[in-house]
Write an enzyme that holds these catalytic residues in place. Structure first.
Site, PDB file in Angstrom:
ATOM      1  CG  ASN A  47      30.052  26.310  40.768  1.00 47.46           C
ATOM      2  OD1 ASN A  47      29.571  27.261  40.154  1.00 47.46           O
ATOM      3  ND2 ASN A  47      29.679  25.062  40.553  1.00 47.46           N
ATOM      4  NE  ARG A  86      32.644  24.921  38.766  1.00 48.84           N
ATOM      5  CZ  ARG A  86      31.868  24.148  38.016  1.00 48.84           C
ATOM      6  NH1 ARG A  86      32.164  22.869  37.841  1.00 48.84           N
ATOM      7  NH2 ARG A  86      30.805  24.654  37.416  1.00 48.84           N
ATOM      8  CG  HIS A  91      27.929  27.008  32.518  1.00 51.23           C
ATOM      9  ND1 HIS A  91      27.191  25.914  32.900  1.00 51.23           N
ATOM     10  CD2 HIS A  91      27.955  26.995  31.163  1.00 51.23           C
ATOM     11  CE1 HIS A  91      26.767  25.283  31.802  1.00 51.23           C
ATOM     12  NE2 HIS A  91      27.208  25.920  30.746  1.00 51.23           N
ATOM     13  CD  GLU A 135      25.210  24.854  28.150  1.00 54.01           C
ATOM     14  OE1 GLU A 135      26.427  25.158  28.113  1.00 54.01           O
ATOM     15  OE2 GLU A 135      24.723  24.105  29.016  1.00 54.01           O
ATOM     16  CG  PHE A 164      20.471  22.584  42.805  1.00 52.89           C
ATOM     17  CD1 PHE A 164      20.727  23.133  41.550  1.00 52.89           C
ATOM     18  CD2 PHE A 164      20.731  21.233  42.995  1.00 52.89           C
ATOM     19  CE1 PHE A 164      21.216  22.362  40.512  1.00 52.89           C
ATOM     20  CE2 PHE A 164      21.224  20.444  41.953  1.00 52.89           C
ATOM     21  CZ  PHE A 164      21.469  21.026  40.711  1.00 52.89           C
ATOM     22  CE1 TYR A 209      23.441  25.627  34.872  1.00 56.59           C
ATOM     23  CE2 TYR A 209      22.876  27.882  35.446  1.00 56.59           C
ATOM     24  CZ  TYR A 209      23.828  26.900  35.268  1.00 56.59           C
ATOM     25  OH  TYR A 209      25.155  27.173  35.488  1.00 56.59           O
ATOM     26  CB  THR A 213      29.751  20.535  40.605  1.00 55.16           C
ATOM     27  OG1 THR A 213      29.644  19.888  39.330  1.00 55.16           O
ATOM     28  CG2 THR A 213      28.605  21.519  40.770  1.00 55.16           C
ATOM     29  NE  ARG A 233      31.816  19.260  32.629  1.00 52.72           N
ATOM     30  CZ  ARG A 233      30.790  19.749  33.338  1.00 52.72           C
ATOM     31  NH1 ARG A 233      30.165  20.842  32.965  1.00 52.72           N
ATOM     32  NH2 ARG A 233      30.380  19.124  34.426  1.00 52.72           N
ATOM     33  CE  LYS A 266      27.996  28.579  37.259  1.00 54.50           C
ATOM     34  NZ  LYS A 266      27.644  27.438  38.154  1.00 54.50           N
TER      35      LYS A 266
HETATM   36  P1  ATP Z   1      27.686  24.127  35.375  1.00 53.72           P
HETATM   37  O1  ATP Z   1      26.541  23.482  34.620  1.00 53.72           O
HETATM   38  O2  ATP Z   1      27.296  25.429  36.033  1.00 53.72           O
HETATM   39  O3  ATP Z   1      28.923  24.232  34.546  1.00 53.72           O
HETATM   40  P2  ATP Z   1      28.270  21.618  36.581  1.00 53.72           P
HETATM   41  O4  ATP Z   1      28.009  21.029  35.235  1.00 53.72           O
HETATM   42  O5  ATP Z   1      29.579  21.309  37.238  1.00 53.72           O
HETATM   43  O6  ATP Z   1      28.095  23.178  36.578  1.00 53.72           O
HETATM   44  P3  ATP Z   1      25.580  20.932  37.327  1.00 53.72           P
HETATM   45  O7  ATP Z   1      25.234  19.640  37.957  1.00 53.72           O
HETATM   46  O8  ATP Z   1      25.245  21.145  35.879  1.00 53.72           O
HETATM   47  O9  ATP Z   1      27.129  21.208  37.601  1.00 53.72           O
HETATM   48  O10 ATP Z   1      24.892  22.070  38.209  1.00 53.72           O
HETATM   49  C1  ATP Z   1      24.681  23.363  37.678  1.00 53.72           C
HETATM   50  C2  ATP Z   1      24.975  24.370  38.747  1.00 53.72           C
HETATM   51  O11 ATP Z   1      23.999  24.259  39.759  1.00 53.72           O
HETATM   52  C3  ATP Z   1      26.302  24.191  39.492  1.00 53.72           C
HETATM   53  O12 ATP Z   1      27.410  24.711  38.816  1.00 53.72           O
HETATM   54  C4  ATP Z   1      26.030  24.932  40.769  1.00 53.72           C
HETATM   55  O13 ATP Z   1      26.161  26.357  40.598  1.00 53.72           O
HETATM   56  C5  ATP Z   1      24.573  24.585  41.029  1.00 53.72           C
HETATM   57  N1  ATP Z   1      24.447  23.395  41.881  1.00 53.72           N
HETATM   58  C6  ATP Z   1      24.716  22.112  41.553  1.00 53.72           C
HETATM   59  N2  ATP Z   1      24.493  21.281  42.569  1.00 53.72           N
HETATM   60  C7  ATP Z   1      24.039  22.056  43.583  1.00 53.72           C
HETATM   61  C8  ATP Z   1      23.623  21.802  44.923  1.00 53.72           C
HETATM   62  N3  ATP Z   1      23.610  20.567  45.412  1.00 53.72           N
HETATM   63  N4  ATP Z   1      23.230  22.865  45.676  1.00 53.72           N
HETATM   64  C9  ATP Z   1      23.223  24.119  45.187  1.00 53.72           C
HETATM   65  N5  ATP Z   1      23.617  24.425  43.922  1.00 53.72           N
HETATM   66  C10 ATP Z   1      24.010  23.415  43.143  1.00 53.72           C
HETATM   67 MG    MG Z   2      26.254  21.518  34.118  1.00 48.19          MG
END
Ligand code: ATP
Ligand code: MG
Length: 139
Positions: free
Chosen positions: A114, A104, A117, A128, A59, A51, A93, A87, A11
């Site tokens: 973080n 992370r 992705h 994706e 968020f 997304y 996350t 993962r 990212k």
């Molecule tokens: P990713 O999809 O990026 O691999 P993930 O699957 O671990 O991450 P998701 O729940 O899909 O987490 O959230 C997507 C992204 O949104 C997170 O990686 C983070 O950058 C952001 N995000 C998630 N939760 C929050 C939050 N509570 N506040 C701010 N940003 C958030």
């Molecule tokens: Mg995700």
């Protein structure tokens, strides 16, 4: 276990902090095959489409603004069990909750910033990968 492909992104926060090489060396050490890789500044619209599953989340606006601020590194990784494996290497996350040794935990700054992705299931990986790469790039 099956050979799988997953979509990984370094990212903009991690690229901006000079962490691309460190993250790529972890990918190499884990013996992923990088099928295709490119740098890309996502447009806001591309980030919103990518997304889209999160569009109702509080968020969403902040996340898609962040993801389109500057260049990211987008790639397709192949390995046995690649989706869960990547993962596991990324960690949870929220860096504060991620396991020791994960990207992370060691490199992430916050739940938003973080670093990486990873696709979370076979169907999201297919969506994706197709979002960023066309058929001839994936052979
Ligand atoms: P990713 O999809 O990026 O691999 P993930 O699957 O671990 O991450 P998701 O729940 O899909 O987490 O959230 C997507 C992204 O949104 C997170 O990686 C983070 O950058 C952001 N995000 C998630 N939760 C929050 C939050 N509570 N506040 C701010 N940003 C958030
Ligand atoms: Mg995700």
């Amino acid at each position: 276990m099956a050979i799988e492909r997953t979509l990984a992104i370094i990212k903009p926060d991690a690229v901006g902090r000079g962490l691309t090489g460190e993250i790529l060396s972890r990918i190499h050490a884990a013996k992923f095959h990088i099928i295709v890789i490119k740098t890309r500044r996502l447009t806001k619209k591309e980030a919103e489409g990518f997304y889209a599953v999160h569009r109702e989340r509080p968020f969403f606006e902040e996340l898609t603004a962040f993801m389109s601020t500057s260049k990211a590194v987008v790639m397709v990784l192949e390995a046995e069990n690649a989706i869960a494996k990547w993962r596991d290497i990324m960690g949870a996350t929220d860096p504060a909750k991620a396991a020791p040794g994960t990207i992370r935990k060691e490199l992430g700054a916050s739940i938003q910033y973080n670093c990486t992705h990873g696709s979370d299931a076979a169907d999201t990986a297919a969506f994706e990968i197709g979002y960023f790469f066309s058929g001839s790039e994936l052979v």
